[in-house]
Write a protein that holds these residues in place. Structure first.
Motif, PDB file in Angstrom:
ATOM      1  N   VAL A  12      17.864 -25.351 -24.131  1.00  0.00           N
ATOM      2  CA  VAL A  12      18.582 -26.172 -25.023  1.00  0.00           C
ATOM      3  C   VAL A  12      18.324 -25.412 -26.401  1.00  0.00           C
ATOM      4  CG1 VAL A  12      19.170 -28.431 -26.148  1.00  0.00           C
ATOM      5  CG2 VAL A  12      18.869 -28.156 -23.721  1.00  0.00           C
ATOM      6  N   ASN A  13      17.372 -25.252 -26.877  1.00  0.00           N
ATOM      7  CA  ASN A  13      16.881 -25.060 -28.384  1.00  0.00           C
ATOM      8  C   ASN A  13      17.335 -23.414 -28.700  1.00  0.00           C
ATOM      9  OD1 ASN A  13      15.880 -27.185 -29.007  1.00  0.00           O
ATOM     10  ND2 ASN A  13      13.701 -26.671 -28.678  1.00  0.00           N
ATOM     11  N   LYS A  14      17.477 -22.474 -27.780  1.00  0.00           N
ATOM     12  CA  LYS A  14      17.785 -21.195 -27.626  1.00  0.00           C
ATOM     13  C   LYS A  14      19.259 -21.466 -27.675  1.00  0.00           C
ATOM     14  CE  LYS A  14      14.416 -18.280 -25.318  1.00  0.00           C
ATOM     15  NZ  LYS A  14      14.256 -17.320 -24.364  1.00  0.00           N
ATOM     16  N   ALA A  15      20.078 -22.135 -27.048  1.00  0.00           N
ATOM     17  CA  ALA A  15      21.450 -22.053 -27.090  1.00  0.00           C
ATOM     18  C   ALA A  15      21.930 -22.688 -28.355  1.00  0.00           C
ATOM     19  CB  ALA A  15      21.910 -22.938 -25.893  1.00  0.00           C
ATOM     20  N   ASP A  16      21.215 -23.569 -28.893  1.00  0.00           N
ATOM     21  CA  ASP A  16      21.399 -24.127 -30.252  1.00  0.00           C
ATOM     22  C   ASP A  16      21.229 -23.313 -31.150  1.00  0.00           C
ATOM     23  OD1 ASP A  16      22.429 -26.570 -31.918  1.00  0.00           O
ATOM     24  OD2 ASP A  16      20.533 -26.858 -32.295  1.00  0.00           O
ATOM     25  N   LEU A  17      20.356 -22.647 -31.331  1.00  0.00           N
ATOM     26  CA  LEU A  17      19.932 -21.797 -32.175  1.00  0.00           C
ATOM     27  C   LEU A  17      21.035 -20.490 -32.498  1.00  0.00           C
ATOM     28  CD1 LEU A  17      17.978 -20.916 -34.755  1.00  0.00           C
ATOM     29  CD2 LEU A  17      16.706 -19.660 -32.837  1.00  0.00           C
ATOM     30  N   ALA A  18      21.316 -20.019 -31.090  1.00  0.00           N
ATOM     31  CA  ALA A  18      22.136 -18.927 -31.170  1.00  0.00           C
ATOM     32  C   ALA A  18      23.646 -19.536 -31.628  1.00  0.00           C
ATOM     33  CB  ALA A  18      22.367 -18.657 -29.645  1.00  0.00           C
ATOM     34  N   ALA A  19      24.057 -20.451 -31.353  1.00  0.00           N
ATOM     35  CA  ALA A  19      25.315 -21.012 -31.870  1.00  0.00           C
ATOM     36  C   ALA A  19      25.120 -21.355 -33.446  1.00  0.00           C
ATOM     37  CB  ALA A  19      25.742 -22.428 -31.133  1.00  0.00           C
ATOM     38  N   ARG A  20      23.911 -21.816 -34.008  1.00  0.00           N
ATOM     39  CA  ARG A  20      23.952 -21.800 -35.468  1.00  0.00           C
ATOM     40  C   ARG A  20      24.076 -20.518 -35.879  1.00  0.00           C
ATOM     41  NH1 ARG A  20      19.640 -26.714 -36.696  1.00  0.00           N
ATOM     42  NH2 ARG A  20      20.581 -28.340 -35.550  1.00  0.00           N
ATOM     43  N   ASP A  21      22.927 -19.618 -35.613  1.00  0.00           N
ATOM     44  CA  ASP A  21      23.178 -18.293 -36.020  1.00  0.00           C
ATOM     45  C   ASP A  21      24.817 -17.669 -36.266  1.00  0.00           C
ATOM     46  OD1 ASP A  21      20.489 -18.244 -36.522  1.00  0.00           O
ATOM     47  OD2 ASP A  21      20.081 -16.884 -34.680  1.00  0.00           O
ATOM     48  N   ALA A  22      25.518 -17.823 -35.177  1.00  0.00           N
ATOM     49  CA  ALA A  22      26.864 -17.193 -35.172  1.00  0.00           C
ATOM     50  C   ALA A  22      27.703 -18.251 -36.134  1.00  0.00           C
ATOM     51  CB  ALA A  22      27.343 -17.290 -33.418  1.00  0.00           C
ATOM     52  N   GLY A  23      27.288 -19.482 -36.266  1.00  0.00           N
ATOM     53  CA  GLY A  23      27.957 -20.136 -37.328  1.00  0.00           C
ATOM     54  C   GLY A  23      27.735 -19.684 -38.779  1.00  0.00           C
ATOM     55  N   SER A  24      26.348 -19.220 -38.992  1.00  0.00           N
ATOM     56  CA  SER A  24      26.335 -18.598 -40.206  1.00  0.00           C
ATOM     57  C   SER A  24      27.185 -17.377 -40.883  1.00  0.00           C
ATOM     58  CB  SER A  24      24.817 -18.517 -40.360  1.00  0.00           C
ATOM     59  OG  SER A  24      24.267 -17.180 -39.538  1.00  0.00           O
ATOM     60  N   ASP A  25      27.238 -16.733 -39.537  1.00  0.00           N
ATOM     61  CA  ASP A  25      28.175 -15.521 -39.909  1.00  0.00           C
ATOM     62  C   ASP A  25      29.546 -15.988 -40.394  1.00  0.00           C
ATOM     63  OD1 ASP A  25      25.974 -14.038 -38.941  1.00  0.00           O
ATOM     64  OD2 ASP A  25      27.104 -13.512 -37.145  1.00  0.00           O
ATOM     65  N   ILE A  26      30.076 -16.968 -39.994  1.00  0.00           N
ATOM     66  CA  ILE A  26      31.399 -17.531 -40.362  1.00  0.00           C
ATOM     67  C   ILE A  26      31.240 -18.055 -41.740  1.00  0.00           C
ATOM     68  CG2 ILE A  26      33.032 -19.486 -40.123  1.00  0.00           C
ATOM     69  CD1 ILE A  26      32.574 -19.251 -37.033  1.00  0.00           C
ATOM     70  N   ASP A  27      30.142 -18.682 -41.842  1.00  0.00           N
ATOM     71  CA  ASP A  27      30.076 -19.241 -43.398  1.00  0.00           C
ATOM     72  C   ASP A  27      29.703 -18.317 -44.390  1.00  0.00           C
ATOM     73  OD1 ASP A  27      29.532 -21.777 -42.385  1.00  0.00           O
ATOM     74  OD2 ASP A  27      27.642 -21.909 -42.380  1.00  0.00           O
ATOM     75  N   THR A  28      29.184 -16.902 -44.263  1.00  0.00           N
ATOM     76  CA  THR A  28      29.194 -15.857 -44.962  1.00  0.00           C
ATOM     77  C   THR A  28      30.471 -15.366 -45.208  1.00  0.00           C
ATOM     78  OG1 THR A  28      26.983 -15.200 -43.926  1.00  0.00           O
ATOM     79  CG2 THR A  28      28.437 -13.562 -44.974  1.00  0.00           C
ATOM     80  N   CYS A  29      31.389 -15.240 -44.111  1.00  0.00           N
ATOM     81  CA  CYS A  29      32.596 -14.842 -44.294  1.00  0.00           C
ATOM     82  C   CYS A  29      33.403 -15.665 -45.326  1.00  0.00           C
ATOM     83  CB  CYS A  29      33.528 -14.703 -43.089  1.00  0.00           C
ATOM     84  SG  CYS A  29      32.912 -13.470 -42.031  1.00  0.00           S
ATOM     85  N   ASN A  59      38.779  -8.063 -46.386  1.00  0.00           N
ATOM     86  CA  ASN A  59      37.729  -7.651 -45.465  1.00  0.00           C
ATOM     87  C   ASN A  59      36.919  -8.882 -44.652  1.00  0.00           C
ATOM     88  OD1 ASN A  59      38.178  -4.959 -45.833  1.00  0.00           O
ATOM     89  ND2 ASN A  59      36.574  -4.459 -46.995  1.00  0.00           N
ATOM     90  N   ALA A  60      36.715  -9.771 -45.730  1.00  0.00           N
ATOM     91  CA  ALA A  60      35.973 -11.044 -45.186  1.00  0.00           C
ATOM     92  C   ALA A  60      37.021 -11.827 -44.144  1.00  0.00           C
ATOM     93  CB  ALA A  60      35.568 -11.790 -46.419  1.00  0.00           C
ATOM     94  N   LYS A  61      38.371 -11.727 -44.502  1.00  0.00           N
ATOM     95  CA  LYS A  61      39.203 -12.484 -43.486  1.00  0.00           C
ATOM     96  C   LYS A  61      39.417 -11.676 -42.201  1.00  0.00           C
ATOM     97  CE  LYS A  61      44.038 -13.868 -43.779  1.00  0.00           C
ATOM     98  NZ  LYS A  61      45.320 -13.784 -44.627  1.00  0.00           N
ATOM     99  N   ASN A  62      39.180 -10.476 -42.260  1.00  0.00           N
ATOM    100  CA  ASN A  62      39.166  -9.820 -40.979  1.00  0.00           C
ATOM    101  C   ASN A  62      37.939  -9.927 -40.094  1.00  0.00           C
ATOM    102  OD1 ASN A  62      41.850  -8.798 -41.494  1.00  0.00           O
ATOM    103  ND2 ASN A  62      41.095  -6.735 -42.523  1.00  0.00           N
ATOM    104  N   GLU A  63      36.726 -10.102 -40.742  1.00  0.00           N
ATOM    105  CA  GLU A  63      35.427 -10.122 -40.278  1.00  0.00           C
ATOM    106  C   GLU A  63      35.450 -11.578 -39.645  1.00  0.00           C
ATOM    107  OE1 GLU A  63      32.402  -9.181 -43.270  1.00  0.00           O
ATOM    108  OE2 GLU A  63      32.975  -6.901 -43.309  1.00  0.00           O
ATOM    109  N   LEU A  64      36.141 -12.405 -40.386  1.00  0.00           N
ATOM    110  CA  LEU A  64      36.192 -13.813 -39.974  1.00  0.00           C
ATOM    111  C   LEU A  64      36.510 -14.083 -38.417  1.00  0.00           C
ATOM    112  CD1 LEU A  64      35.599 -16.863 -40.619  1.00  0.00           C
ATOM    113  CD2 LEU A  64      37.956 -17.086 -41.449  1.00  0.00           C
ATOM    114  N   VAL A  65      37.624 -13.121 -38.140  1.00  0.00           N
ATOM    115  CA  VAL A  65      38.084 -13.284 -36.823  1.00  0.00           C
ATOM    116  C   VAL A  65      36.905 -12.994 -35.879  1.00  0.00           C
ATOM    117  CG1 VAL A  65      39.458 -11.922 -34.991  1.00  0.00           C
ATOM    118  CG2 VAL A  65      40.375 -12.833 -37.375  1.00  0.00           C
ATOM    119  N   GLY A  66      36.319 -11.626 -35.869  1.00  0.00           N
ATOM    120  CA  GLY A  66      35.034 -11.157 -35.144  1.00  0.00           C
ATOM    121  C   GLY A  66      33.931 -12.319 -35.052  1.00  0.00           C
ATOM    122  N   ALA A  67      33.639 -13.102 -36.357  1.00  0.00           N
ATOM    123  CA  ALA A  67      32.461 -13.963 -36.468  1.00  0.00           C
ATOM    124  C   ALA A  67      32.895 -15.292 -35.799  1.00  0.00           C
ATOM    125  CB  ALA A  67      32.205 -14.301 -37.814  1.00  0.00           C
ATOM    126  N   GLY A  68      34.326 -15.779 -35.617  1.00  0.00           N
ATOM    127  CA  GLY A  68      34.710 -16.722 -34.993  1.00  0.00           C
ATOM    128  C   GLY A  68      34.563 -16.537 -33.596  1.00  0.00           C
TER     129      GLY A  68
END
Length: 175
Positions: free
Chosen positions: A27-44, A123-132
Protein backbone atom coordinates in the motif's frame (compact mmCIF):
# COMPACT_ATOMS: atom_id res chain seq x y z
CA UNK A 1 0.70 -31.99 22.67
CA UNK A 2 0.85 -28.52 24.22
CA UNK A 3 4.26 -27.95 22.61
CA UNK A 4 2.81 -28.60 19.15
CA UNK A 5 0.03 -26.13 19.87
CA UNK A 6 2.58 -23.44 20.84
CA UNK A 7 4.65 -24.13 17.72
CA UNK A 8 1.58 -23.84 15.49
CA UNK A 9 0.51 -20.64 17.28
CA UNK A 10 3.97 -19.10 16.83
CA UNK A 11 4.01 -20.07 13.14
CA UNK A 12 0.54 -18.54 12.68
CA UNK A 13 1.59 -15.31 14.41
CA UNK A 14 4.75 -15.07 12.32
CA UNK A 15 2.75 -15.79 9.15
CA UNK A 16 0.15 -13.15 9.98
CA UNK A 17 2.91 -10.65 10.77
CA UNK A 18 4.55 -11.37 7.43
CA UNK A 19 1.25 -10.88 5.55
CA UNK A 20 0.59 -7.64 7.46
CA UNK A 21 4.04 -6.20 6.78
CA UNK A 22 3.85 -7.17 3.13
CA UNK A 23 0.40 -5.55 2.75
CA UNK A 24 1.55 -2.34 4.47
CA UNK A 25 4.59 -2.21 2.22
CA UNK A 26 2.48 -2.76 -0.91
CA UNK A 27 0.00 0.00 0.00
CA UNK A 28 2.78 2.45 0.91
CA UNK A 29 4.73 1.77 -2.29
CA UNK A 30 1.65 2.26 -4.46
CA UNK A 31 0.73 5.47 -2.62
CA UNK A 32 4.25 6.85 -2.92
CA UNK A 33 4.38 6.06 -6.66
CA UNK A 34 1.09 7.91 -7.20
CA UNK A 35 2.32 10.90 -5.18
CA UNK A 36 5.59 11.03 -7.12
CA UNK A 37 3.69 10.99 -10.40
CA UNK A 38 1.41 13.73 -9.06
CA UNK A 39 4.44 15.90 -8.31
CA UNK A 40 5.32 15.80 -12.03
CA UNK A 41 1.92 17.32 -12.74
CA UNK A 42 2.53 19.97 -10.07
CA UNK A 43 5.85 20.85 -11.73
CA UNK A 44 4.17 21.33 -15.10
CA UNK A 45 1.48 23.48 -13.51
CA UNK A 46 4.07 25.61 -11.74
CA UNK A 47 5.92 26.10 -15.05
CA UNK A 48 2.70 27.09 -16.82
CA UNK A 49 1.62 29.61 -14.19
CA UNK A 50 5.14 31.01 -13.75
CA UNK A 51 5.64 31.63 -17.46
CA UNK A 52 2.14 33.06 -17.80
CA UNK A 53 3.12 35.49 -15.03
CA UNK A 54 6.26 36.53 -16.94
CA UNK A 55 4.15 37.43 -19.98
CA UNK A 56 1.60 39.31 -17.88
CA UNK A 57 4.44 41.25 -16.22
CA UNK A 58 5.87 42.17 -19.65
CA UNK A 59 2.45 43.40 -20.74
CA UNK A 60 2.08 45.51 -17.59
CA UNK A 61 5.50 47.05 -18.22
CA UNK A 62 4.14 48.21 -21.60
CA UNK A 63 1.11 49.68 -19.86
CA UNK A 64 -1.25 46.94 -21.03
CA UNK A 65 -3.42 45.24 -18.44
CA UNK A 66 -5.66 42.66 -20.11
CA UNK A 67 -8.96 41.96 -18.40
CA UNK A 68 -8.45 38.55 -16.86
CA UNK A 69 -11.09 36.07 -15.71
CA UNK A 70 -11.43 35.63 -11.98
CA UNK A 71 -8.70 33.43 -10.54
CA UNK A 72 -10.52 30.30 -9.40
CA UNK A 73 -7.41 28.19 -8.93
CA UNK A 74 -5.85 27.26 -5.64
CA UNK A 75 -2.29 27.95 -4.65
CA UNK A 76 0.15 25.39 -5.95
CA UNK A 77 1.04 23.21 -3.00
CA UNK A 78 2.44 19.76 -2.55
CA UNK A 79 -0.28 17.17 -2.44
CA UNK A 80 -2.84 18.97 -4.53
CA UNK A 81 -5.88 16.93 -5.40
CA UNK A 82 -6.55 15.96 -8.99
CA UNK A 83 -9.58 18.25 -9.04
CA UNK A 84 -7.58 21.27 -7.84
CA UNK A 85 -4.84 20.51 -10.39
CA UNK A 86 -7.45 20.49 -13.13
CA UNK A 87 -8.77 23.83 -11.87
CA UNK A 88 -5.26 25.33 -12.09
CA UNK A 89 -4.93 24.07 -15.69
CA UNK A 90 -8.31 25.50 -16.64
CA UNK A 91 -7.46 28.83 -15.04
CA UNK A 92 -4.05 29.03 -16.76
CA UNK A 93 -5.51 28.17 -20.16
CA UNK A 94 -8.30 30.74 -19.81
CA UNK A 95 -5.76 33.39 -18.92
CA UNK A 96 -3.37 32.42 -21.72
CA UNK A 97 -6.22 32.73 -24.24
CA UNK A 98 -6.34 36.41 -23.28
CA UNK A 99 -2.63 37.04 -22.69
CA UNK A 100 -1.18 35.49 -25.88
CA UNK A 101 -3.26 37.64 -28.29
CA UNK A 102 -2.57 40.71 -26.13
CA UNK A 103 1.17 40.02 -26.33
CA UNK A 104 0.99 39.52 -30.09
CA UNK A 105 -1.02 42.72 -30.50
CA UNK A 106 1.48 44.64 -28.38
CA UNK A 107 4.33 43.24 -30.49
CA UNK A 108 6.25 41.87 -27.52
CA UNK A 109 6.30 38.21 -28.57
CA UNK A 110 9.66 38.83 -30.24
CA UNK A 111 11.25 39.96 -26.99
CA UNK A 112 13.56 37.29 -25.62
CA UNK A 113 11.94 36.96 -22.19
CA UNK A 114 8.40 36.79 -23.60
CA UNK A 115 9.39 34.43 -26.40
CA UNK A 116 11.09 32.08 -23.90
CA UNK A 117 8.08 32.26 -21.58
CA UNK A 118 5.68 31.39 -24.40
CA UNK A 119 7.86 28.45 -25.45
CA UNK A 120 8.25 27.21 -21.86
CA UNK A 121 4.50 27.54 -21.29
CA UNK A 122 3.76 25.48 -24.41
CA UNK A 123 6.40 22.89 -23.44
CA UNK A 124 4.96 22.58 -19.92
CA UNK A 125 1.49 22.18 -21.41
CA UNK A 126 2.75 19.37 -23.65
CA UNK A 127 4.65 17.71 -20.79
CA UNK A 128 1.46 17.84 -18.74
CA UNK A 129 -0.10 15.26 -21.06
CA UNK A 130 2.71 12.76 -20.39
CA UNK A 131 2.73 13.53 -16.67
CA UNK A 132 -1.03 12.99 -16.56
CA UNK A 133 -0.73 9.61 -18.28
CA UNK A 134 2.00 8.52 -15.86
CA UNK A 135 -0.05 9.71 -12.89
CA UNK A 136 -3.17 7.90 -14.11
CA UNK A 137 -1.20 4.68 -14.49
CA UNK A 138 0.11 4.95 -10.93
CA UNK A 139 -3.35 5.86 -9.59
CA UNK A 140 -4.85 2.83 -11.34
CA UNK A 141 -2.21 0.63 -9.74
CA UNK A 142 -2.84 2.21 -6.34
CA UNK A 143 -6.61 1.84 -6.63
CA UNK A 144 -6.18 -1.77 -7.72
CA UNK A 145 -3.81 -2.47 -4.84
CA UNK A 146 -6.13 -1.13 -2.16
CA UNK A 147 -9.12 -2.98 -3.56
CA UNK A 148 -7.73 -6.42 -2.70
CA UNK A 149 -7.54 -8.17 0.65
CA UNK A 150 -5.53 -7.69 2.92
CA UNK A 151 -4.33 -4.38 1.46
CA UNK A 152 -7.90 -3.07 1.61
CA UNK A 153 -7.86 -3.45 5.39
CA UNK A 154 -4.53 -1.63 5.66
CA UNK A 155 -5.71 1.18 3.37
CA UNK A 156 -8.93 1.52 5.34
CA UNK A 157 -7.00 1.59 8.62
CA UNK A 158 -4.68 4.30 7.24
CA UNK A 159 -7.63 6.26 5.77
CA UNK A 160 -6.39 5.82 2.21
CA UNK A 161 -9.22 5.66 -0.27
CA UNK A 162 -9.26 5.49 -4.05
CA UNK A 163 -7.62 8.40 -5.87
CA UNK A 164 -9.12 10.35 -8.76
CA UNK A 165 -7.51 10.23 -12.17
CA UNK A 166 -6.20 13.39 -13.82
CA UNK A 167 -8.14 14.42 -16.90
CA UNK A 168 -6.49 16.79 -19.34
CA UNK A 169 -6.74 17.05 -23.09
CA UNK A 170 -5.14 20.11 -24.67
CA UNK A 171 -7.48 22.30 -26.64
CA UNK A 172 -10.63 21.06 -24.90
CA UNK A 173 -12.48 22.79 -22.10
CA UNK A 174 -11.78 21.20 -18.72
CA UNK A 175 -14.89 21.22 -16.56
Amino acid sequence: MLTIFYIVAVILIIGMGYVYIRAVNKVNKADLAARDAGSDIDTCLWDMTHNLGIIVKALKEKGIEPEMPEDQSVLLTIGMTSASQQLVVKNAEERMQIVRPAAEEAGITGEEAVSKALTKYDNAKNELVGAGLKYNKMVSQFNSTISHFPASLIASHKSKGPKMIFVYQPGQKNE
